[in-house]
Each structure stands twice: as C-alpha cells, then as structure tokens.
Design an enzyme around this catalytic site. Sequence first.
Site, PDB file in Angstrom:
ATOM      1  N   GLU A  78      -3.798   2.003  -7.353  1.00  0.00           N
ATOM      2  CA  GLU A  78      -4.204   3.103  -6.476  1.00  0.00           C
ATOM      3  C   GLU A  78      -3.245   4.276  -6.687  1.00  0.00           C
ATOM      4  OE1 GLU A  78      -6.486   1.715  -2.776  1.00  0.00           O
ATOM      5  OE2 GLU A  78      -4.380   1.472  -2.294  1.00  0.00           O
ATOM      6  N   HIS A  90       0.850  -1.195   0.000  1.00  0.00           N
ATOM      7  CA  HIS A  90       0.000   0.000   0.000  1.00  0.00           C
ATOM      8  C   HIS A  90       0.889   1.250   0.000  1.00  0.00           C
ATOM      9  CE1 HIS A  90      -2.907   3.036   1.136  1.00  0.00           C
ATOM     10  NE2 HIS A  90      -3.840   2.185   0.729  1.00  0.00           N
TER      11      HIS A  90
END
Length: 256
Positions: free
Chosen positions: A172, A98
Amino acid sequence: MKKYSIIANLKMYLSADQTVAFATEHFDALVKYAGHKSLAITIAPTLPVMRDLALIFKDTQLSWAAQDCSNHLAGAFTGQVSPLSLKEIGCSACIIGHSERRRFCGETSEDVATKAQLLLDCTLSPIICIGEDHEHMEQALATLHEQLNPVLQAIKNYQHKIKNIPVYIAYEPAWSIGTGKIAEGSYLESIFAWLKKETQALGAGFTWRFLYGGSVNAQTISVFKKIGAIEGFLIGKASSNFEEFEKILKSIMLES
Ligand code: 13P
C-alpha cells in the site's frame, strides 16, 4: 479461475451502529458475493461490533479481520487487544503495520514482526502492510525491505506451525492511500516481482497472498486487474460505500 482476496478495511469511517446497519442492510448481497467462486471477502470493521457481525454472518463465507492487535498476548497493556481475544470473537485475520498506524501511532517494523508471530501462534492470518511514502518513491524497494525484512526474519521458522494459514502481504504506497493517485503498471509489476522473490527466499511451506491497497475504486480497479501478480485488494474508503464496493466486486467477477 483466479480467486481474489478482497479485504474491506472500514477504518473508522462508520460508527458501531452504522457498521451493523451497513452489514444487515446488505446482508444478502454480501453473502452472495462472498459465495462467488472468484471472490474471498473479508471485512475489517470497527472492533466493538466484530463479535456481533461474526454471529450475524455465522455459517456464511464472509470472514472477519481486525484492524490492529497488541504485540502482547496478555498483561498490563491498557487499551490494547490481544490476538487471542481476536480469535475468540471470530476473526480469521488481522491487519498489521498499516501506514496510518505507523504514522499516527508509532508502530515500528519490529512491532509488526512480533504481532505477526503472535497472530500465527493464535492461528490468525497476518495482513502485513508495507509501503513507501512520497519522499521515498525513488528508493521504494529499500523502504519496503526495511519494513518487510524484520517480519520475514521473525516468521521464517513458522512454516511447520502454520500449515495452510495464508500470510497476506499488502503493498500500500502511502502516497496513494485516500489520494486518488495510483502507480504506473510497470512500477507495480516491479514491486510485486520483488515481493515474490523476497518471500520465496523463505522456502516452501508458506501460503503467501499478495494484495494491493491504495485508491482502489470502481474506476481504478481495471488498472490493477491487469497486474497478474496481484491476488487481491485491501480497500479503504470505497468499501464503506456499498454501491461503490459492489461495482468493484462486479468488475472483478466479470474479468476473472
Ligand atoms: P483507500 O482505499 O481509502 O485509499 O485506503 C487504502 C487503505 O489504506 C486500505 O488499508
């Protein structure tokens, strides 16, 4: 009918007690949406409540993901959590790479590659996050290649081991996370076409799932729904507010 994978990344928005309250208060609705044929819902809560939630929601169709794992299976690694433990406490998947972990915790693409292997060894799905920051928008594909290639190289011989375990790739863009800014449809189309090509190069035997994450909310969902290659969403802030999360789910169900 298209089935969307919805992954609620609750990050650290809710405390342990608040997370249990959130889940129990909305138990019936969560179970109902998770059972809908157009949705597969996974929740990534704060780790200390994972086992409690997995037990509370036992025998439902909700599934559970961790927000990170160690790049070791066991040993002297203070503060880290083994993929093996995640499996034991009821997870079926784990987010790795992430952008917040790359930025704040120094996670490298090589770490992500090792984590992906260990997760697959433990029969857990990796949710591999990649995404360029604002400075690198012009060379997004070069950044994505740098992040993704070590992982693809690490797992390229895993197809016989992993059978039907999905491997998620979550695009993302870091500049979109938590900012309300979203990419143009054509930009997203080109990124997902590229992702498809890169993963197809590994050959058959993998079950890839392509997700988008970054400012997904009740307003923006209609834009993302138009991108045919997107098979699901990794949702941050909006998933910690049940009313907002429910609006997103309803919008997906309506248009699927
Ligand atoms: P937001 O939905 O809050 O932009 O966060 C996206 C994200 O980081 C999901 O992993």
